[in-house]
Motif scaffolding. Structure first.
Motif, PDB file in Angstrom:
ATOM      1  N   UNK A   1       0.850  -1.181   0.000  1.00 31.80           N
ATOM      2  CA  UNK A   1       0.000   0.000   0.000  1.00 31.80           C
ATOM      3  C   UNK A   1       0.887   1.232   0.000  1.00 31.80           C
ATOM      4  N   UNK A   2       0.577   2.197  -0.865  1.00 28.02           N
ATOM      5  CA  UNK A   2       1.435   3.364  -1.003  1.00 28.02           C
ATOM      6  C   UNK A   2       1.000   4.506  -0.088  1.00 28.02           C
ATOM      7  N   UNK A   3       1.203   4.329   1.215  1.00 25.72           N
ATOM      8  CA  UNK A   3       1.037   5.432   2.152  1.00 25.72           C
ATOM      9  C   UNK A   3       2.224   6.377   2.000  1.00 25.72           C
ATOM     10  N   UNK A   4       2.022   7.629   2.364  1.00 26.52           N
ATOM     11  CA  UNK A   4       3.110   8.605   2.303  1.00 26.52           C
ATOM     12  C   UNK A   4       4.210   8.195   3.278  1.00 26.52           C
ATOM     13  N   UNK A   5       5.477   8.198   2.852  1.00 29.25           N
ATOM     14  CA  UNK A   5       6.565   7.801   3.749  1.00 29.25           C
ATOM     15  C   UNK A   5       6.609   8.605   5.045  1.00 29.25           C
TER      16      UNK A   5
END
Length: 247
Positions: A106-110
């Protein structure tokens, strides 16, 4: 190889690991069984030996295989859970083995990922100090040793992920493990992977390993304060490298 190619390589290695498990289960292998050689696996699966090596690194990091010099590679006792999970639902193998649902990338903000990691991981360590077993500590040491032996970014990241997962699992809280699986899913995402890879270097990897050893040493000593401080220092360092933060 560019960043996208490396991410695809890591994902390919994980999928090959699942394929090795599936093929081994189909042919009747189980805990204690010796796997075919890397060369034979590559022939049987129709893939490159480098892909097989990456897959075996993932299986080793998950504690499903052990390598014995002069004897070969063998499935560990923990692999029995992997085969059980595979028979139930092949898509859930990796997560079922670890004891919680398999995380989907899942591409959550780093920055969001690091904020949650810094809230969650240090605060969990007093539970680890209280409940960790000798087996948990052995797994932590195994992951640190794997990180020492990693020959490239992908292998090191595999062991890094495994170590943090093992530490959280050592709290023996199913709810905490489930919560952390979401954090781990974010670390499988492309946005995180791109940023982490751009910030990676051999020097930073060595420093991360020093941090890891300090964390595990404090946990082994049942020193909650030192463990919490070591984890905070480590995560602050990682955030600084990833996000350009200053301490």
């Amino acid at each position: 190889m560019d960043g996208t190619g490396r991410i695809m390589s890591a994902k390919h290695g994980r999928r090959l690991a699942e394929l090795i498990l599936a093929e081994s289960e189909r042919t009747g292998l189980g805990p204690g069984s010796r796997l075919p050689t890397e060369r034979q696996l590559a022939v049987d699966l129709g893939v490159t030996r480098s892909g097989v090596r990456l897959a075996l690194a993932a299986l080793e990091a998950d504690g499903l295989i052990s390598r014995e010099v002069g004897r070969g590679t063998f499935f560990s006792n923990a692999a029995g859970q992997a085969f059980d999970a595979l028979r139930a639902s092949p898509d859930e193998v990796a997560g079922r083995v670890a004891g919680y649902p398999a995380p989907a990338a899942t591409d959550f903000a780093p920055a969001d990922v690091m904020t949650i990691r810094r809230l969650l991981e240090p605060q969990a360590l007093p539970l680890v100090v209280m409940w960790a077993t000798a087996r948990d500590f052995a797994e932590m040491e195994r992951c640190v040793a794997g990180g020492d032996q990693a020959v490239n970014y992908e292998e090191f990241e595999t062991w890094d992920l495994a170590l943090h997962r093992v530490i959280m699992a050592a709290a023996h809280s199913p709810l905490l493990a489930a919560l952390y699986s979401v954090v781990e899913s974010a670390r499988h995402g492309q946005v995180w992977g791109d940023l982490k890879r751009r910030s990676a270097s051999s020097q930073r990897r060595a420093v991360y390993q020093e941090d890891h050893r300090a964390i595990v040493t404090a946990l082994r000593a049942r020193d909650a304060d030192a463990a919490v401080e070591s984890m905070r220092t480590h995560l602050t360092r990682v955030a600084g490298h990833l996000l350009g933060e200053t301490r």
